[in-house]
Write a protein that holds these residues in place. Structure first.
Motif, PDB file in Angstrom:
ATOM      1  N   UNK A  91      32.484   7.567 -33.959  1.00 27.96           N
ATOM      2  CA  UNK A  91      32.632   8.894 -34.511  1.00 27.96           C
ATOM      3  C   UNK A  91      31.574   9.381 -35.276  1.00 27.96           C
ATOM      4  N   UNK A  92      30.801  10.132 -34.809  1.00 19.94           N
ATOM      5  CA  UNK A  92      29.656  10.684 -35.616  1.00 19.94           C
ATOM      6  C   UNK A  92      30.151  11.998 -36.746  1.00 19.94           C
ATOM      7  N   UNK A  93      31.030  12.566 -35.916  1.00 25.12           N
ATOM      8  CA  UNK A  93      31.529  13.756 -36.712  1.00 25.12           C
ATOM      9  C   UNK A  93      32.349  12.670 -37.964  1.00 25.12           C
ATOM     10  N   UNK A  96      29.845  12.126 -40.612  1.00 24.87           N
ATOM     11  CA  UNK A  96      29.320  13.209 -41.275  1.00 24.87           C
ATOM     12  C   UNK A  96      30.283  13.803 -42.339  1.00 24.87           C
ATOM     13  N   UNK A  97      31.566  13.753 -42.173  1.00 23.79           N
ATOM     14  CA  UNK A  97      32.786  14.384 -42.638  1.00 23.79           C
ATOM     15  C   UNK A  97      32.795  13.316 -43.755  1.00 23.79           C
ATOM     16  N   UNK A  98      32.704  12.261 -43.713  1.00 20.89           N
ATOM     17  CA  UNK A  98      32.870  11.177 -44.928  1.00 20.89           C
ATOM     18  C   UNK A  98      31.856  11.350 -45.766  1.00 20.89           C
ATOM     19  N   UNK A 100      29.896  13.864 -46.334  1.00 22.84           N
ATOM     20  CA  UNK A 100      30.121  15.295 -47.018  1.00 22.84           C
ATOM     21  C   UNK A 100      31.190  15.053 -48.201  1.00 22.84           C
ATOM     22  N   UNK A 104      30.709  16.145 -51.887  1.00 23.52           N
ATOM     23  CA  UNK A 104      31.602  17.130 -52.492  1.00 23.52           C
ATOM     24  C   UNK A 104      32.288  16.621 -53.938  1.00 23.52           C
ATOM     25  N   UNK A 136      22.980  14.669 -34.824  1.00 26.55           N
ATOM     26  CA  UNK A 136      23.546  14.327 -35.833  1.00 26.55           C
ATOM     27  C   UNK A 136      22.627  14.261 -37.061  1.00 26.55           C
ATOM     28  N   UNK A 139      21.923  17.449 -38.645  1.00 23.49           N
ATOM     29  CA  UNK A 139      22.683  18.069 -39.634  1.00 23.49           C
ATOM     30  C   UNK A 139      22.776  17.391 -40.807  1.00 23.49           C
TER      31      UNK A 139
ATOM     32  N   UNK B  55      36.385   7.990 -29.642  1.00 24.13           N
ATOM     33  CA  UNK B  55      35.646   7.684 -30.926  1.00 24.13           C
ATOM     34  C   UNK B  55      36.210   6.533 -31.684  1.00 24.13           C
ATOM     35  N   UNK B 160      27.886  20.247 -32.590  1.00 26.12           N
ATOM     36  CA  UNK B 160      26.392  19.814 -33.039  1.00 26.12           C
ATOM     37  C   UNK B 160      25.569  20.970 -32.548  1.00 26.12           C
ATOM     38  N   UNK B 381      26.370  25.599 -38.213  1.00 25.27           N
ATOM     39  CA  UNK B 381      25.700  25.023 -37.129  1.00 25.27           C
ATOM     40  C   UNK B 381      26.209  25.752 -35.878  1.00 25.27           C
TER      41      UNK B 381
END
Ligand code: GTP
Ligand code: MG
Lengths: 211, 388
Positions: A91-93, A96-98, A100, A104, A136, A139, B55, B160, B381
């Motif tokens: 779960x790359x998204x 990334x979200x975690x 960030x 924050x 990934x 970003x 995922x 992405x 993006x």
């Protein structure tokens, strides 16, 4: 912008920590986080090899935020805590979200000096194709730059295609190289504007010591 | 069927069967909740719903639903299409299991069955299937879309930095695209969503800021912008010039409480708050700064002696890292300093926008807002854009 540790002046926001398996990459990056957090930095540790609990055990008495990409991937589901967010490595998204979310949190509490470790990129490359991993990292590295954070990404030398490592180097403009000749360990830092000589180091317990 | 998302439901109405809806999600924004919320709302309506996970494990997905207060297992009409377990070598007891999640033919076989047997299919992450199986995934997706005359397909798609052909294709294959973006300024400060495309109804683009509440899910909210600056700089005049409607609490020509206005701007509704300029009200600044998304600093360009005070107010309100722009007001006065001189006298970095304004005539006020919003929304993006 620079960050100093172990006598190094690192002048890149995104740094690859490259070395063969067992050359001391994880211990080195843990030392960086530990040292910097003691100095007042915000610290984020993204782990793909050890669970959050295992990582934190090696860094007792400092406040480090962990993105744990292990527990949910292999073991059964475990809940998050204030300092630990868990997510599957697929779960790359989510990863990334975690990251960030932690950034924050630091930003809003007025903390501007942040160090992040991603240990390791090689594990992600085992699950997902290189192109995806580049997207990934593209970003993520941009985010680190625009925040002004310093990030260290471990990569196992010899595990990946040379092309893959070359492409990673485009995103990670600084490189800490590690070498182990059987008797001693060495490291050096290379970036577009710096090139240092190999330096010897030892590992004493959990600590990296410069000889 | 409805999407179950505030504001979108009013704008889009019911989603006709046979349609595909894509949530196009900024990679730094927690957007998977959109697909989950759509599924859960329709589960409650009694529709047969299947969630495709690629995922995370079925157990993790169920717990993720629970984070929002949605216990999907209470519903007999819920099932999971498991594209995950076998990928990491685990066993699975789900109704739909793909033995080899890297094999599109096998995914196709299971998906065809799932589409046949459900009213709603939600892809937890279509982009991940694309990452694992390659671009051919979209050829199959087109077939599923053709197959789904009776059912609605909703996908979370993380944008992405893919090649433009891929993004264009996803756009083309979707009957509606909802953009879920981040407000970036050093960190992601806020999130918004808006309609990029829809082919079954006519709507003007409209964007909504949202927060993800646990439990609760997606909640829309109105963003706040703070207008601050020294005594008598023109803040109240500025707020009134920019707002459709505004109220102020002034006594003897100076503001003693807040100016408050609402601005309609490119589909966003924004709350504008003007602060008092006098120092005795400073504690309010800090409180407001904590809630706002951005700051407009109004200065009287004819009064450089007030600039140190202006700078101090800026520091008080932007302590939390908010982006800001400067309105160089009263430019109609002969003695008004130009933006460059103001930048020098206030020692402001080159990238801080300083916009000349005449608040009494409404000149430049929208440019100020433009500059602030582009600071806020820039930097995302590869958004799915263009053909909408
Ligand atoms: N010439 C000129 N006068 C302006 C301009 N903008 C505001 N003014 C005048 O400046 C005076 C102060 O304006 P306000 O909008 O009340 O200022 P404020 O910043 O809200 O003042 P406080 O709330 O007391 O701090 C009024 O007389 C306005 O008419 C401008 O662009 N040009
Ligand atoms: Mg006023």
């Amino acid at each position: 912008m620079m960050i100093k540790f172990l006598g190094l002046d690192v002048d890149a926001n995104n740094v690859m920590v490259l070395g063969p398996p067992l050359s001391g990459k994880s211990i080195l990056v843990r030392n960086i986080v530990y040292e910097k957090v003691l100095e007042g930095f915000g610290g984020i540790y993204v782990t793909t090899k050890d669970t959050a609990e295992d990582v934190l055990r090696t860094m007792e008495d400092v406040d480090v935020k962990v993105v744990d990409c292990v527990s949910k991937t292999i073991f059964s589901d475990a809940p998050d805590t204030e300092n630990i967010k868990r997510v599957s490595i697929m779960d790359l998204t989510g990863i990334s979200v975690r990251i960030n979310a932690f950034l924050e949190e630091f930003w809003k509490s007025g903390r501007r000096d942040v160090v992040m470790v991603f240990d390791s990129v090689s594990t992600v490359l085992m699950y997902l194709n290189p192109q995806m991993v580049f997207r990934f990292l593209h970003v993520l590295t941009n985010r680190m730059k625009s925040f002004g954070a310093f990030a260290f990404y471990t990569v196992d030398e010899g595990m990946h295609d040379e092309k893959v490592v070359a492409m990673l180097k485009q995103l990670l403009s600084g490189v800490i190289e590690l070498r182990d000749d059987g008797n001693s360990r060495f490291f050096r830092y290379i970036s577009p504007s710096k090139r240092m000589e190999w330096r010897r180091f030892d590992i004493e317990g959990r600590e990296v010591v410069i000889s | 069927m409805r999407l179950g998302i505030p504001v979108l439901d009013e704008l889009l109405g019911r989603v006709p069967r046979g349609k595909t809806v894509t949530y196009s999600i900024d990679p730094e924004v927690e957007g998977d909740v959109f697909g989950m919320q759509t599924l859960y709302m329709n589960l409650e309506e009694g529709y047969e719903c299947a969630y495709v996970t690629s995922t995370m494990s079925p157990e993790s997905i169920r717990n993720r639903f629970k984070e929002f207060g949605w216990s999907v297992d209470d519903f007999k009409n819920f099932s999971i299409v498991d594209l995950y377990s076998r990928y990491v070598g685990a066993i699975s007891k789900e109704r739909y299991v793909v033995e080899d999640p890297t094999n599109l033919k096998e995914i196709d076989r299971i998906m065809s069955r799932a589409i046949e047997e459900n009213d709603l299919i939600v892809f937890g992450s279509l982009s991940t299937i694309l990452d694992v199986c390659g671009n051919e995934t979209l050829d199959y997706f087109e077939e599923w879309k053709d197959l789904s005359k009776k059912c609605v397909i909703v996908s979370n798609f993380t944008v992405w930095p893919y090649p433009n052909e891929v993004l264009g294709r996803v756009m083309d294959l979707s009957n509606a695209v909802i953009n879920i973006g981040g407000i970036h300024h050093r960190v992601v400060l806020g999130h918004y969503y808006g309609i990029l495309k829809v082919d079954w109804t006519d709507v003007r683009g409209r964007a909504v800021l949202f927060k993800v509440i646990k439990p609760g899910g997606v909640r829309a909210y109105i963003p706040k912008i703070l207008v601050t600056g020294p005594f008598n700089a023109g803040k109240t005049t500025f707020v009134h010039a920019i707002s459709k409607e505004a109220i102020s609490v002034d006594r003897l020509g100076t503001t003693v409480a807040l100016d408050h206005g609402k601005v309609e701007y490119k589909g966003f509704t924004i709350d504008i708050f003007g602060t008092p300029g006098q120092e005795r009200f400073d504690p309010i600044l800090r409180v407001l700064g904590g809630e706002a998304l951005g700051v407009i600093l109004v200065v009287d360009s004819t009064k450089p002696e007030t600039f140190p005070r202006a700078k101090q107010m800026l520091e008080k309100t932007t302590k939390f890292g908010l982006p800001y722009v400067i309105a160089a007001n009263k430019q109609d006065q002969p003695k008004a300093l130009k933006p460059d001189e103001i930048r020098r006298l206030m020692c402001l970095p080159d990238d801080v926008p300083i916009i000349p304004t005449v608040a009494t005539e409404g000149k430049g006020v929208y440019e100020v807002l433009d500059a602030l919003i582009s600071l806020l929304i820039g930097g995302g993006y590869g958004k799915l854009e263009g053909k909408a």
